[in-house]
Write a protein that holds these residues in place. Sequence first.
Motif, PDB file in Angstrom:
ATOM      1  N   ILE A  60      64.478   8.830   3.865  1.00  0.00           N
ATOM      2  CA  ILE A  60      65.826   8.901   3.312  1.00  0.00           C
ATOM      3  C   ILE A  60      65.995  10.245   2.631  1.00  0.00           C
ATOM      4  CG2 ILE A  60      67.450   7.911   1.653  1.00  0.00           C
ATOM      5  CD1 ILE A  60      66.069   5.210   2.156  1.00  0.00           C
ATOM      6  N   ALA A  61      67.003  11.008   3.078  1.00  0.00           N
ATOM      7  CA  ALA A  61      67.252  12.334   2.503  1.00  0.00           C
ATOM      8  C   ALA A  61      68.172  12.236   1.290  1.00  0.00           C
ATOM      9  CB  ALA A  61      67.862  13.252   3.561  1.00  0.00           C
ATOM     10  N   LEU A 112      64.460   0.535   4.757  1.00  0.00           N
ATOM     11  CA  LEU A 112      65.773  -0.046   5.026  1.00  0.00           C
ATOM     12  C   LEU A 112      65.753  -0.563   6.460  1.00  0.00           C
ATOM     13  CD1 LEU A 112      68.140   2.702   3.567  1.00  0.00           C
ATOM     14  CD2 LEU A 112      67.280   0.655   2.425  1.00  0.00           C
ATOM     15  N   ILE A 113      66.394  -1.697   6.697  1.00  0.00           N
ATOM     16  CA  ILE A 113      66.436  -2.298   8.026  1.00  0.00           C
ATOM     17  C   ILE A 113      67.882  -2.366   8.495  1.00  0.00           C
ATOM     18  CG2 ILE A 113      65.820  -4.314   9.431  1.00  0.00           C
ATOM     19  CD1 ILE A 113      63.385  -3.045   8.064  1.00  0.00           C
ATOM     20  N   ILE A 114      68.109  -1.866   9.720  1.00  0.00           N
ATOM     21  CA  ILE A 114      69.415  -1.974  10.377  1.00  0.00           C
ATOM     22  C   ILE A 114      69.196  -2.835  11.610  1.00  0.00           C
ATOM     23  CG2 ILE A 114      71.282  -0.737  11.522  1.00  0.00           C
ATOM     24  CD1 ILE A 114      70.459   1.711   9.840  1.00  0.00           C
ATOM     25  N   ASP A 137      79.254   6.949  -0.106  1.00  0.00           N
ATOM     26  CA  ASP A 137      79.690   6.210   1.082  1.00  0.00           C
ATOM     27  C   ASP A 137      78.651   6.160   2.180  1.00  0.00           C
ATOM     28  OD1 ASP A 137      82.228   5.813  -0.045  1.00  0.00           O
ATOM     29  OD2 ASP A 137      82.881   7.783   0.641  1.00  0.00           O
ATOM     30  N   THR A 138      77.695   7.090   2.173  1.00  0.00           N
ATOM     31  CA  THR A 138      76.743   7.189   3.274  1.00  0.00           C
ATOM     32  C   THR A 138      75.312   7.359   2.776  1.00  0.00           C
ATOM     33  OG1 THR A 138      77.044   9.576   3.421  1.00  0.00           O
ATOM     34  CG2 THR A 138      78.410   8.231   4.861  1.00  0.00           C
ATOM     35  N   ILE A 139      74.397   7.048   3.673  1.00  0.00           N
ATOM     36  CA  ILE A 139      72.977   7.301   3.460  1.00  0.00           C
ATOM     37  C   ILE A 139      72.543   8.220   4.592  1.00  0.00           C
ATOM     38  CG2 ILE A 139      70.674   6.290   3.338  1.00  0.00           C
ATOM     39  CD1 ILE A 139      72.029   3.662   2.476  1.00  0.00           C
ATOM     40  N   LEU A 140      72.023   9.391   4.244  1.00  0.00           N
ATOM     41  CA  LEU A 140      71.551  10.342   5.244  1.00  0.00           C
ATOM     42  C   LEU A 140      70.044  10.185   5.379  1.00  0.00           C
ATOM     43  CD1 LEU A 140      73.565  13.519   4.177  1.00  0.00           C
ATOM     44  CD2 LEU A 140      74.194  11.769   5.849  1.00  0.00           C
ATOM     45  N   VAL A 141      69.592  10.031   6.633  1.00  0.00           N
ATOM     46  CA  VAL A 141      68.173   9.812   6.884  1.00  0.00           C
ATOM     47  C   VAL A 141      67.670  10.807   7.932  1.00  0.00           C
ATOM     48  CG1 VAL A 141      68.298   7.358   6.307  1.00  0.00           C
ATOM     49  CG2 VAL A 141      68.588   8.055   8.665  1.00  0.00           C
ATOM     50  N   ARG A 142      66.364  11.055   7.886  1.00  0.00           N
ATOM     51  CA  ARG A 142      65.695  11.862   8.903  1.00  0.00           C
ATOM     52  C   ARG A 142      64.763  10.938   9.664  1.00  0.00           C
ATOM     53  NH1 ARG A 142      64.862  15.004   4.326  1.00  0.00           N
ATOM     54  NH2 ARG A 142      66.166  16.845   4.288  1.00  0.00           N
ATOM     55  N   CYS A 143      65.129  10.595  10.869  1.00  0.00           N
ATOM     56  CA  CYS A 143      64.264   9.726  11.663  1.00  0.00           C
ATOM     57  C   CYS A 143      64.423  10.060  13.135  1.00  0.00           C
ATOM     58  CB  CYS A 143      64.553   8.244  11.404  1.00  0.00           C
ATOM     59  SG  CYS A 143      66.187   7.697  11.865  1.00  0.00           S
ATOM     60  N   ILE A 154      63.787   2.083   8.745  1.00  0.00           N
ATOM     61  CA  ILE A 154      63.762   3.431   8.206  1.00  0.00           C
ATOM     62  C   ILE A 154      62.888   3.434   6.951  1.00  0.00           C
ATOM     63  CG2 ILE A 154      65.141   5.315   7.264  1.00  0.00           C
ATOM     64  CD1 ILE A 154      67.508   4.016   8.870  1.00  0.00           C
ATOM     65  N   PRO A 155      61.715   4.069   7.019  1.00  0.00           N
ATOM     66  CA  PRO A 155      60.867   4.145   5.830  1.00  0.00           C
ATOM     67  C   PRO A 155      61.580   4.878   4.686  1.00  0.00           C
ATOM     68  CG  PRO A 155      59.671   4.839   7.792  1.00  0.00           C
ATOM     69  CD  PRO A 155      61.109   4.696   8.173  1.00  0.00           C
TER      70      PRO A 155
END
Length: 97
Positions: free
Chosen positions: A65-66, A40-42, A71-77, A60-61
């Motif tokens: 992505i957790a 994903l690209i922000i 409504d949200t995407i939780l990521v570990r980065c 974000i690879p």
Amino acid sequence: MSCRITELCEKDVINIQNGDLLGKVNDVEFCPEDGKITALIIYGKLKFFGLGKGNEDIKIPWCDIAVIGEDTILVRCAPPRQTEHRKNNPLQGIFSQ
């Protein structure tokens, strides 16, 4: 659960390591051979009405992505690097007193 790319772009992306709101998904990267999404690209925020160099884009690879929620995407980065831009501020002497 299925999700469209346009629905991904409406979700807030939150880093669960420090609680920071990274932004919303602006783009996706995918593998053309198998069609799987790889990241994903922000986009980085621009400065002063879109002029000048802003923050770098956040990639974000998919493996980071957790959870993808409603409504949200939780990521570990790792948190994005913060650069110091205020070294030679001419107004520093006026306001530092």
